[in-house]
Design an enzyme around this catalytic site. Structure first.
Site, PDB file in Angstrom:
ATOM      1  N   ASP A   1      56.517   3.290  38.680  1.00  0.00           N
ATOM      2  CA  ASP A   1      55.237   2.576  38.573  1.00  0.00           C
ATOM      3  C   ASP A   1      54.338   3.120  39.689  1.00  0.00           C
ATOM      4  O   ASP A   1      54.666   2.967  40.872  1.00  0.00           O
ATOM      5  CB  ASP A   1      55.502   1.071  38.756  1.00  0.00           C
ATOM      6  CG  ASP A   1      54.223   0.251  38.668  1.00  0.00           C
ATOM      7  OD1 ASP A   1      53.125   0.809  38.855  1.00  0.00           O
ATOM      8  OD2 ASP A   1      54.332  -0.961  38.422  1.00  0.00           O
TER       9      ASP A   1
ATOM     10  N   ASN B   1      46.147  10.525  35.886  1.00  0.00           N
ATOM     11  CA  ASN B   1      45.834  10.151  34.500  1.00  0.00           C
ATOM     12  C   ASN B   1      46.314   8.747  34.142  1.00  0.00           C
ATOM     13  O   ASN B   1      45.702   8.087  33.296  1.00  0.00           O
ATOM     14  CB  ASN B   1      46.476  11.175  33.557  1.00  0.00           C
ATOM     15  CG  ASN B   1      46.483  10.692  32.124  1.00  0.00           C
ATOM     16  OD1 ASN B   1      45.472  10.710  31.438  1.00  0.00           O
ATOM     17  ND2 ASN B   1      47.645  10.210  31.654  1.00  0.00           N
TER      18      ASN B   1
ATOM     19  N   TYR C   1      37.378  -3.107  33.262  1.00  0.00           N
ATOM     20  CA  TYR C   1      37.879  -1.738  33.062  1.00  0.00           C
ATOM     21  C   TYR C   1      36.796  -0.729  33.475  1.00  0.00           C
ATOM     22  O   TYR C   1      37.073   0.207  34.227  1.00  0.00           O
ATOM     23  CB  TYR C   1      38.265  -1.537  31.598  1.00  0.00           C
ATOM     24  CG  TYR C   1      38.674  -0.113  31.239  1.00  0.00           C
ATOM     25  CD1 TYR C   1      39.898   0.408  31.668  1.00  0.00           C
ATOM     26  CD2 TYR C   1      37.844   0.705  30.471  1.00  0.00           C
ATOM     27  CE1 TYR C   1      40.273   1.712  31.332  1.00  0.00           C
ATOM     28  CE2 TYR C   1      38.211   1.996  30.131  1.00  0.00           C
ATOM     29  CZ  TYR C   1      39.426   2.498  30.562  1.00  0.00           C
ATOM     30  OH  TYR C   1      39.792   3.784  30.233  1.00  0.00           O
ATOM     31  N   GLY C   2      35.573  -0.959  32.992  1.00  0.00           N
ATOM     32  CA  GLY C   2      34.477  -0.053  33.342  1.00  0.00           C
ATOM     33  C   GLY C   2      34.262   0.018  34.847  1.00  0.00           C
ATOM     34  O   GLY C   2      34.012   1.095  35.404  1.00  0.00           O
ATOM     35  N   ALA C   3      34.400  -1.121  35.514  1.00  0.00           N
ATOM     36  CA  ALA C   3      34.203  -1.147  36.973  1.00  0.00           C
ATOM     37  C   ALA C   3      35.261  -0.309  37.683  1.00  0.00           C
ATOM     38  O   ALA C   3      34.968   0.385  38.664  1.00  0.00           O
ATOM     39  CB  ALA C   3      34.236  -2.594  37.472  1.00  0.00           C
TER      40      ALA C   3
ATOM     41  N   LYS D   1      36.705   2.325  36.478  1.00  0.00           N
ATOM     42  CA  LYS D   1      36.422   3.743  36.233  1.00  0.00           C
ATOM     43  C   LYS D   1      35.180   4.185  37.029  1.00  0.00           C
ATOM     44  O   LYS D   1      35.096   5.332  37.468  1.00  0.00           O
ATOM     45  CB  LYS D   1      36.265   3.999  34.736  1.00  0.00           C
ATOM     46  CG  LYS D   1      37.579   3.825  33.961  1.00  0.00           C
ATOM     47  CD  LYS D   1      38.680   4.763  34.460  1.00  0.00           C
ATOM     48  CE  LYS D   1      39.920   4.740  33.586  1.00  0.00           C
ATOM     49  NZ  LYS D   1      40.957   5.684  34.024  1.00  0.00           N
TER      50      LYS D   1
HETATM   51  N1  NAP Z   1      42.122   6.793  25.053  1.00  0.00           N
HETATM   52  C1  NAP Z   1      40.845   6.748  25.380  1.00  0.00           C
HETATM   53  O1  NAP Z   1      39.970   6.537  24.513  1.00  0.00           O
HETATM   54  C2  NAP Z   1      40.426   6.971  26.807  1.00  0.00           C
HETATM   55  C3  NAP Z   1      39.065   7.190  27.063  1.00  0.00           C
HETATM   56  C4  NAP Z   1      38.660   7.398  28.357  1.00  0.00           C
HETATM   57  C5  NAP Z   1      39.584   7.416  29.380  1.00  0.00           C
HETATM   58  N2  NAP Z   1      40.897   7.198  29.112  1.00  0.00           N
HETATM   59  C6  NAP Z   1      41.842   7.237  30.241  1.00  0.00           C
HETATM   60  O2  NAP Z   1      42.834   8.206  29.969  1.00  0.00           O
HETATM   61  C7  NAP Z   1      44.021   7.883  30.693  1.00  0.00           C
HETATM   62  C8  NAP Z   1      45.216   7.966  29.769  1.00  0.00           C
HETATM   63  O3  NAP Z   1      45.113   6.944  28.797  1.00  0.00           O
HETATM   64  P1  NAP Z   1      45.591   7.120  27.278  1.00  0.00           P
HETATM   65  O4  NAP Z   1      44.447   6.787  26.432  1.00  0.00           O
HETATM   66  O5  NAP Z   1      46.268   8.409  27.091  1.00  0.00           O
HETATM   67  O6  NAP Z   1      46.587   5.883  27.117  1.00  0.00           O
HETATM   68  P2  NAP Z   1      48.181   5.783  27.116  1.00  0.00           P
HETATM   69  O7  NAP Z   1      48.753   6.671  26.073  1.00  0.00           O
HETATM   70  O8  NAP Z   1      48.484   4.338  27.076  1.00  0.00           O
HETATM   71  O9  NAP Z   1      48.564   6.427  28.509  1.00  0.00           O
HETATM   72  C9  NAP Z   1      48.624   5.724  29.714  1.00  0.00           C
HETATM   73  C10 NAP Z   1      49.823   6.293  30.459  1.00  0.00           C
HETATM   74  O10 NAP Z   1      49.812   5.749  31.750  1.00  0.00           O
HETATM   75  C11 NAP Z   1      51.127   5.327  32.065  1.00  0.00           C
HETATM   76  N3  NAP Z   1      51.012   4.187  32.973  1.00  0.00           N
HETATM   77  C12 NAP Z   1      50.334   3.029  32.775  1.00  0.00           C
HETATM   78  N4  NAP Z   1      50.497   2.212  33.814  1.00  0.00           N
HETATM   79  C13 NAP Z   1      51.298   2.868  34.686  1.00  0.00           C
HETATM   80  C14 NAP Z   1      51.829   2.548  35.949  1.00  0.00           C
HETATM   81  N5  NAP Z   1      51.598   1.376  36.536  1.00  0.00           N
HETATM   82  N6  NAP Z   1      52.618   3.464  36.575  1.00  0.00           N
HETATM   83  C15 NAP Z   1      52.879   4.651  35.982  1.00  0.00           C
HETATM   84  N7  NAP Z   1      52.395   5.014  34.799  1.00  0.00           N
HETATM   85  C16 NAP Z   1      51.615   4.122  34.162  1.00  0.00           C
HETATM   86  C17 NAP Z   1      51.782   4.947  30.740  1.00  0.00           C
HETATM   87  O11 NAP Z   1      53.199   5.177  30.773  1.00  0.00           O
HETATM   88  P3  NAP Z   1      54.228   3.965  31.057  1.00  0.00           P
HETATM   89  O12 NAP Z   1      53.790   2.832  30.191  1.00  0.00           O
HETATM   90  O13 NAP Z   1      55.556   4.519  30.702  1.00  0.00           O
HETATM   91  O14 NAP Z   1      54.101   3.689  32.505  1.00  0.00           O
HETATM   92  C18 NAP Z   1      51.142   5.936  29.795  1.00  0.00           C
HETATM   93  O15 NAP Z   1      51.927   7.104  29.627  1.00  0.00           O
HETATM   94  C19 NAP Z   1      43.791   6.509  31.294  1.00  0.00           C
HETATM   95  O16 NAP Z   1      43.405   6.644  32.645  1.00  0.00           O
HETATM   96  C20 NAP Z   1      42.627   5.964  30.475  1.00  0.00           C
HETATM   97  O17 NAP Z   1      41.889   5.011  31.187  1.00  0.00           O
HETATM   98  C21 NAP Z   1      41.341   6.978  27.845  1.00  0.00           C
END
Ligand code: NAP
Length: 248
Positions: free
Chosen positions: A59, A86, A150-152, A154
């Site tokens: 984590d 990420n 969430y926006g805050a 980022k």
């Molecule tokens: N999808 C979109 O539309 C979008 C748009 C803009 C920005 N983003 C950003 O892109 C990034 C990746 O998101 P995603 O869309 O690919 O979603 P996702 O598939 O849910 O990926 C998030 C990843 O972060 C890991 N994670 C979450 N909390 C964690 C923690 N406390 N410690 C370690 N790992 C953690 C999760 O793995 P575990 O659950 O195994 O820990 C998961 O692999 C995020 O920062 C998100 O805010 C996404």
């Protein structure tokens, strides 16, 4: 590409955008230390890509996490050339309904943990003139009704990126990518009910001029370009939108 043989840490590497980033970096010849809470999907990556992947089930917001992740990268690959922050947490809801504790949880994962990881990797990053990419969001620059917390977080990532870019120059470059909507597992875990999530996705599609969701590889390829000093050696403090025109 100048990424061959480089040691890169990617958090949240097993799914969605993180997986796309990891696969692009592996194709470019980097060794990747992958971190996330669930070990199984990380081990699947290691099985598929062999010695180029080192797994840390962790984590990122836990005490001592950053130290453990950096130590694992140094043990396996001899140092840290780049960090890709990420891992992210997205919990949505209107101000009057969302649990304020969600804000603390998101801040810990989305802002504090990336800062801590950069801090712990800094001796290696400085020594090798390394680089950081923070995965922010278009939501860090747009108004986000129903997703203000969430926006805050980022927006805070954007601020961290710009400030550290100046603080750590010229030794370490720090940039952020601001993706628009990409269909990933994140969208199933936002706290919205099925109908609310579907409505949000439809609205996002409508407000994305390119008329489609992004793909994780489209973010991954930009991470490679930003980390590659031959391409981006003079790029730091950039908030790079890769969002199908959503913020245009
Ligand atoms: N999808 C979109 O539309 C979008 C748009 C803009 C920005 N983003 C950003 O892109 C990034 C990746 O998101 P995603 O869309 O690919 O979603 P996702 O598939 O849910 O990926 C998030 C990843 O972060 C890991 N994670 C979450 N909390 C964690 C923690 N406390 N410690 C370690 N790992 C953690 C999760 O793995 P575990 O659950 O195994 O820990 C998961 O692999 C995020 O920062 C998100 O805010 C996404």
């Amino acid at each position: 590409m100048t990424l061959a043989g480089k040691s890169v840490i990617v958090t949240g590497a097993a799914t969605g955008i993180g997986r796309g980033i990891t696969e692009c970096l592996l194709k470019a010849g980097a060794g990747i230390t992958v971190a996330g809470r669930r070990e199984k999907p990380l081990l699947e990556l290691a099985e598929r890509y062999g010695d180029a992947v080192s797994v840390v089930a962790q984590d990122v917001a836990a005490p001592g996490a950053a130290e453990r992740i950096v130590a694992a990268a140094a043990d396996r690959f001899g140092g840290v050339d780049a960090v890709v922050n990420n891992a992210g947490l997205a919990r949505f809801g209107d101000l009057d309904t969302i649990d304020p504790a969600q804000f603390d949880a998101m801040f810990a994962v989305n802002v504090r943990a990336p800062a801590e990881l950069i801090r712990c990797a800094l001796p290696y990053l400085r020594a090798g003139r390394g680089s950081v990419v923070n995965i922010s969001s278009a939501g860090g620059v747009l108004s986000m009704p129903g997703r203000a917390f969430y926006g805050a977080t980022k927006a805070a990532v954007n601020s961290l990126t710009r400030s550290l870019a100046v603080e750590l120059a010229p030794d370490v470059r720090v940039n952020a990518l601001l993706p628009g909507p990409v269909l990933t597992p994140m969208w199933d875990e936002t706290g919205l009910d099925t109908e609310g999530a579907e409505r949000l996705r439809a609205g996002l599609l409508k407000s994305t001029p390119m008329g489609r969701f992004g793909e994780d590889g489209e973010i991954g390829r930009w991470v490679c370009l930003l980390l590659d000093s031959e391409v981006s050696g003079w790029v730091t403090g950039a908030l790079m939108s890769v969002d199908g025109g959503r913020t245009a």
